[in-house]
Design a protein around this motif. Structure first.
Motif, PDB file in Angstrom:
ATOM      1  N   ARG A   1       0.855  -1.198   0.000  1.00  0.00           N
ATOM      2  CA  ARG A   1       0.000   0.000   0.000  1.00  0.00           C
ATOM      3  C   ARG A   1       0.885   1.241   0.000  1.00  0.00           C
ATOM      4  N   PRO A   2       0.340   2.371  -0.460  1.00  0.00           N
ATOM      5  CA  PRO A   2       1.160   3.590  -0.531  1.00  0.00           C
ATOM      6  C   PRO A   2       1.427   4.201   0.854  1.00  0.00           C
ATOM      7  N   LEU A   3       2.481   4.999   0.924  1.00  0.00           N
ATOM      8  CA  LEU A   3       2.841   5.655   2.184  1.00  0.00           C
ATOM      9  C   LEU A   3       1.798   6.694   2.585  1.00  0.00           C
ATOM     10  N   LYS A   4       1.172   7.299   1.573  1.00  0.00           N
ATOM     11  CA  LYS A   4       0.096   8.266   1.830  1.00  0.00           C
ATOM     12  C   LYS A   4      -1.145   7.815   1.100  1.00  0.00           C
ATOM     13  N   GLY A   5      -2.306   8.034   1.707  1.00  0.00           N
ATOM     14  CA  GLY A   5      -3.526   7.630   1.028  1.00  0.00           C
ATOM     15  C   GLY A   5      -4.736   8.396   1.519  1.00  0.00           C
ATOM     16  N   TRP A   6      -5.838   8.236   0.793  1.00  0.00           N
ATOM     17  CA  TRP A   6      -7.130   8.756   1.216  1.00  0.00           C
ATOM     18  C   TRP A   6      -7.619   7.873   2.359  1.00  0.00           C
ATOM     19  N   PHE A   7      -8.503   8.398   3.180  1.00  0.00           N
ATOM     20  CA  PHE A   7      -9.070   7.540   4.227  1.00  0.00           C
ATOM     21  C   PHE A   7     -10.553   7.807   4.408  1.00  0.00           C
ATOM     22  N   GLY A   8     -11.252   6.838   5.034  1.00  0.00           N
ATOM     23  CA  GLY A   8     -12.699   6.971   5.183  1.00  0.00           C
ATOM     24  C   GLY A   8     -13.266   6.021   6.215  1.00  0.00           C
ATOM     25  N   LEU A   9     -14.541   6.223   6.516  1.00  0.00           N
ATOM     26  CA  LEU A   9     -15.259   5.413   7.497  1.00  0.00           C
ATOM     27  C   LEU A   9     -16.215   4.489   6.760  1.00  0.00           C
ATOM     28  N   GLN A  10     -16.258   3.222   7.189  1.00  0.00           N
ATOM     29  CA  GLN A  10     -17.106   2.252   6.487  1.00  0.00           C
ATOM     30  C   GLN A  10     -18.502   2.164   7.112  1.00  0.00           C
ATOM     31  N   ASN A  11     -19.526   2.103   6.237  1.00  0.00           N
ATOM     32  CA  ASN A  11     -20.863   1.691   6.667  1.00  0.00           C
ATOM     33  C   ASN A  11     -21.070   0.293   6.098  1.00  0.00           C
ATOM     34  N   HIS A  12     -21.308  -0.686   6.964  1.00  0.00           N
ATOM     35  CA  HIS A  12     -21.181  -2.074   6.545  1.00  0.00           C
ATOM     36  C   HIS A  12     -22.463  -2.710   6.036  1.00  0.00           C
ATOM     37  N   SER A  13     -23.571  -2.589   6.783  1.00  0.00           N
ATOM     38  CA  SER A  13     -24.820  -3.221   6.335  1.00  0.00           C
ATOM     39  C   SER A  13     -25.993  -2.676   7.149  1.00  0.00           C
ATOM     40  N   ASP A  14     -27.198  -3.065   6.734  1.00  0.00           N
ATOM     41  CA  ASP A  14     -28.407  -2.656   7.458  1.00  0.00           C
ATOM     42  C   ASP A  14     -28.373  -3.111   8.915  1.00  0.00           C
ATOM     43  N   ASN A  15     -27.730  -4.253   9.175  1.00  0.00           N
ATOM     44  CA  ASN A  15     -27.718  -4.815  10.531  1.00  0.00           C
ATOM     45  C   ASN A  15     -26.635  -4.208  11.421  1.00  0.00           C
ATOM     46  N   ASP A  16     -25.771  -3.408  10.839  1.00  0.00           N
ATOM     47  CA  ASP A  16     -24.644  -2.859  11.590  1.00  0.00           C
ATOM     48  C   ASP A  16     -24.770  -1.347  11.697  1.00  0.00           C
ATOM     49  N   VAL A  17     -24.987  -0.857  12.913  1.00  0.00           N
ATOM     50  CA  VAL A  17     -25.032   0.595  13.109  1.00  0.00           C
ATOM     51  C   VAL A  17     -23.923   0.996  14.071  1.00  0.00           C
ATOM     52  N   VAL A  18     -23.068   1.893  13.593  1.00  0.00           N
ATOM     53  CA  VAL A  18     -21.950   2.379  14.403  1.00  0.00           C
ATOM     54  C   VAL A  18     -21.990   3.904  14.388  1.00  0.00           C
ATOM     55  N   PHE A  19     -21.708   4.499  15.549  1.00  0.00           N
ATOM     56  CA  PHE A  19     -21.689   5.957  15.695  1.00  0.00           C
ATOM     57  C   PHE A  19     -20.251   6.430  15.889  1.00  0.00           C
ATOM     58  N   PHE A  20     -19.929   7.563  15.247  1.00  0.00           N
ATOM     59  CA  PHE A  20     -18.610   8.184  15.418  1.00  0.00           C
ATOM     60  C   PHE A  20     -18.813   9.568  16.019  1.00  0.00           C
ATOM     61  N   LYS A  21     -18.114   9.867  17.107  1.00  0.00           N
ATOM     62  CA  LYS A  21     -18.260  11.231  17.625  1.00  0.00           C
ATOM     63  C   LYS A  21     -17.039  12.101  17.375  1.00  0.00           C
ATOM     64  N   GLU A  22     -15.929  11.462  17.021  1.00  0.00           N
ATOM     65  CA  GLU A  22     -14.742  12.268  16.738  1.00  0.00           C
ATOM     66  C   GLU A  22     -13.896  11.600  15.660  1.00  0.00           C
ATOM     67  N   VAL A  23     -13.451  12.382  14.709  1.00  0.00           N
ATOM     68  CA  VAL A  23     -12.443  11.940  13.745  1.00  0.00           C
ATOM     69  C   VAL A  23     -11.423  13.074  13.680  1.00  0.00           C
ATOM     70  N   ALA A  24     -10.209  12.793  14.098  1.00  0.00           N
ATOM     71  CA  ALA A  24      -9.206  13.858  14.166  1.00  0.00           C
ATOM     72  C   ALA A  24      -7.872  13.356  13.625  1.00  0.00           C
ATOM     73  N   MET A  25      -7.009  14.302  13.270  1.00  0.00           N
ATOM     74  CA  MET A  25      -5.722  13.943  12.685  1.00  0.00           C
ATOM     75  C   MET A  25      -4.661  14.887  13.221  1.00  0.00           C
ATOM     76  N   ARG A  26      -3.454  14.383  13.393  1.00  0.00           N
ATOM     77  CA  ARG A  26      -2.322  15.271  13.689  1.00  0.00           C
ATOM     78  C   ARG A  26      -1.077  14.722  13.021  1.00  0.00           C
ATOM     79  N   PRO A  27      -0.159  15.616  12.664  1.00  0.00           N
ATOM     80  CA  PRO A  27       1.079  15.128  12.036  1.00  0.00           C
ATOM     81  C   PRO A  27       1.879  14.306  13.036  1.00  0.00           C
ATOM     82  N   LEU A  28       2.695  13.398  12.538  1.00  0.00           N
ATOM     83  CA  LEU A  28       3.547  12.606  13.418  1.00  0.00           C
ATOM     84  C   LEU A  28       4.526  13.517  14.117  1.00  0.00           C
ATOM     85  N   GLN A  29       4.674  13.315  15.410  1.00  0.00           N
ATOM     86  CA  GLN A  29       5.619  14.121  16.170  1.00  0.00           C
ATOM     87  C   GLN A  29       6.844  13.286  16.468  1.00  0.00           C
ATOM     88  N   LYS A  30       7.978  13.729  15.934  1.00  0.00           N
ATOM     89  CA  LYS A  30       9.193  12.922  16.121  1.00  0.00           C
ATOM     90  C   LYS A  30      10.265  13.744  16.789  1.00  0.00           C
TER      91      LYS A  30
END
Lengths: 220, 219
Positions: A191-220
């Motif tokens: 897989r590539p070092l950088k890529g697009w990202f996303g959240l999956q919705n799987h099926s009618d029987n699967d309900v998942v809630f997300f309250k936070e999606v956040a990102m920060r650069p790697l701190q080295k």
């Protein structure tokens, strides 16, 4: 002139680090109100209810339209509606998605599913694994309706996933993976070092809630 | 040092130039003997028969492993056995294929199918462009298809007659079937491949390729 450039660069770097230190440097990608900055592809969809992203139907994904990300950390706070529900976080998707299968076969899905055995899947399909590819180092997923915090570190070719503070995955590109068993499992390969990202919705029987999606650069 | 570099560069150009003599600039991608330089993904495969590539089963594709191609002319010489034989040439595939659907949805298929309507017949970008002409030879006769990738412009000439002239961003019909490609821009450079596709009744299409070659665009 060269010295002056270096000095300015050093100053800029310092400024960036300082800013990044505030609030842990996390940039919120979900505004808590609507899906601005996100786009859905594939069957089903996502809505925002009471400040949470809610999955509907599937299989599809809601991807972040801000572009490719790498050398960063992604934090996702989620909960299942029932005792167990299926979802996931796609990462390292090499091109902007137009449908749901390219992300599966050319990216990774960091799985959300605490009971893979109930769908005849082994532990390589447990919450926090790279779906079908890695074996969980721990199984710290909490059942619904408790909240879980997942942190995904993209460090060059290395992918580290912690769930509720415990490391589940530590995988570097090129390490061996099991053979593909089902046609819905991802194609193998780097897989590539950088890529697009996303959240999956799987099926009618699967309900998942997300309250936070956040990102920060790697701190080295 | 700088002058010397320029001098060396000029010399290198001079050495390189004579290779681009007319007639000798086509690079053959199929060696006529085996599938060296090619890789199959998806169902079915290709056989080498009497110096030709023959489609078997499908739908899959045999892609050229040499990397992305743009600003070039791709020449494919092919024949079909029956008018409803089905095949195609994939172009502008943005990433190296591992299965057969990403090429459909993110690249183009230059269609080979004489029984198709004006958006699905030989020489069109499958489901996206309208044939400017019907230029196929009858079943059993060889066809020469030249596909020009000129930046964002794609031109398909079949047996000397232009069938497609499409530039990225121009309008296309709505997607009406789930196996039709997703709409949207394609890259200027991409991987290429040959499609193996069964007939409507699921029997093997008898499509043969005797030449696949590329040459850089000259301007």
């Amino acid at each position: 002139m060269l010295r002056r450039s270096l000095l300015i660069f050093a100053l800029l770097s310092f400024a960036t680090v300082t800013v990044g230190a505030e609030g842990g440097g996390w940039k919120q990608l979900f505004n808590g109100k609507d899906l601005t900055g996100w786009k859905h592809v594939g069957p089903g969809g996502m809505t925002v209810e009471d400040g949470l992203i809610k999955t509907h139907g599937g299989m599809g994904l809601l991807y972040w339209t801000g572009g490719q990300v790498g050398n960063c950390q992604i934090r996702v706070v989620f909960r299942m509606r029932d005792q167990n529900d299926n979802s996931g976080v796609f990462i390292r998707i090499p091109i902007e998605p137009r449908e749901e299968w390219m992300p599966v076969h050319y990216g990774y899905e960091v799985q959300i599913d605490n009971e893979p055995e109930k769908s005849n899947e082994d532990e390589y399909h447990y919450t926090g694994t790279l779906y079908s590819l890695t074996k969980p180092l721990a199984k710290p997923g909490k059942p619904g309706p408790e909240w879980n915090t997942m942190e995904i570190t993209l460090d060059g070719p290395r992918t580290i996933v912690t769930v509720n503070g415990q490391k589940v995955t530590d995988y570097t590109e090129g390490q061996p993976v099991p053979e593909r068993k089902f046609d819905f499992e991802p194609q193998r390969g780097p897989r590539p070092l950088k890529g697009w990202f996303g959240l999956q919705n799987h099926s009618d029987n699967d309900v998942v809630f997300f309250k936070e999606v956040a990102m920060r650069p790697l701190q080295k | 040092m700088m002058r010397r570099s320029i001098c060396l560069f000029a010399l290198a150009l001079l050495v390189a130039l004579p290779r681009q003599t007319p007639g000798a600039e086509w690079k053959q991608l199929f060696n006529g003997k085996d599938l060296t330089g090619w890789k199959q993904v998806g169902p079915g495969h290709f056989e080498v028969v009497d110096g030709m590539l023959k489609t078997v089963g499908g739908m899959g594709l045999l892609y050229y492993t040499g990397g992305k191609i743009g600003n070039s002319v791709i020449r494919v010489v092919f024949k079909v056995t029956k008018p409803d034989d089905n095949s195609g040439v994939f172009i502008r595939i943005p990433i190296e294929p591992r299965e057969e659907w990403m090429p459909v949805n993110y690249g183009y298929e230059v269609q080979i199918y004489d029984a198709g309507d004006e958006h699905h017949c030989t020489g069109v970008l499958y489901s996206l462009t309208t044939a400017m002409a019907r230029a196929s030879k009858p079943a059993g006769e060889w066809n020469t298809m030249d596909i020009t990738l000129d930046g964002p412009r794609t031109i398909v000439v079949l047996n000397g007659t232009k069938v497609t002239d499409y530039t990225e961003g121009q309008p296309v019909p709505e997607r009406t079937k789930e196996y039709e490609p997703q709409r949207g821009r394609r890259p200027n450079e991409g991987w290429i491949g040959l499609q193996n596709h069964p007939r409507e009744d699921n029997s093997d299409s008898g499509v043969y390729f005797k030449e696949v070659a590329i040459k850089p665009l000259r301007k």
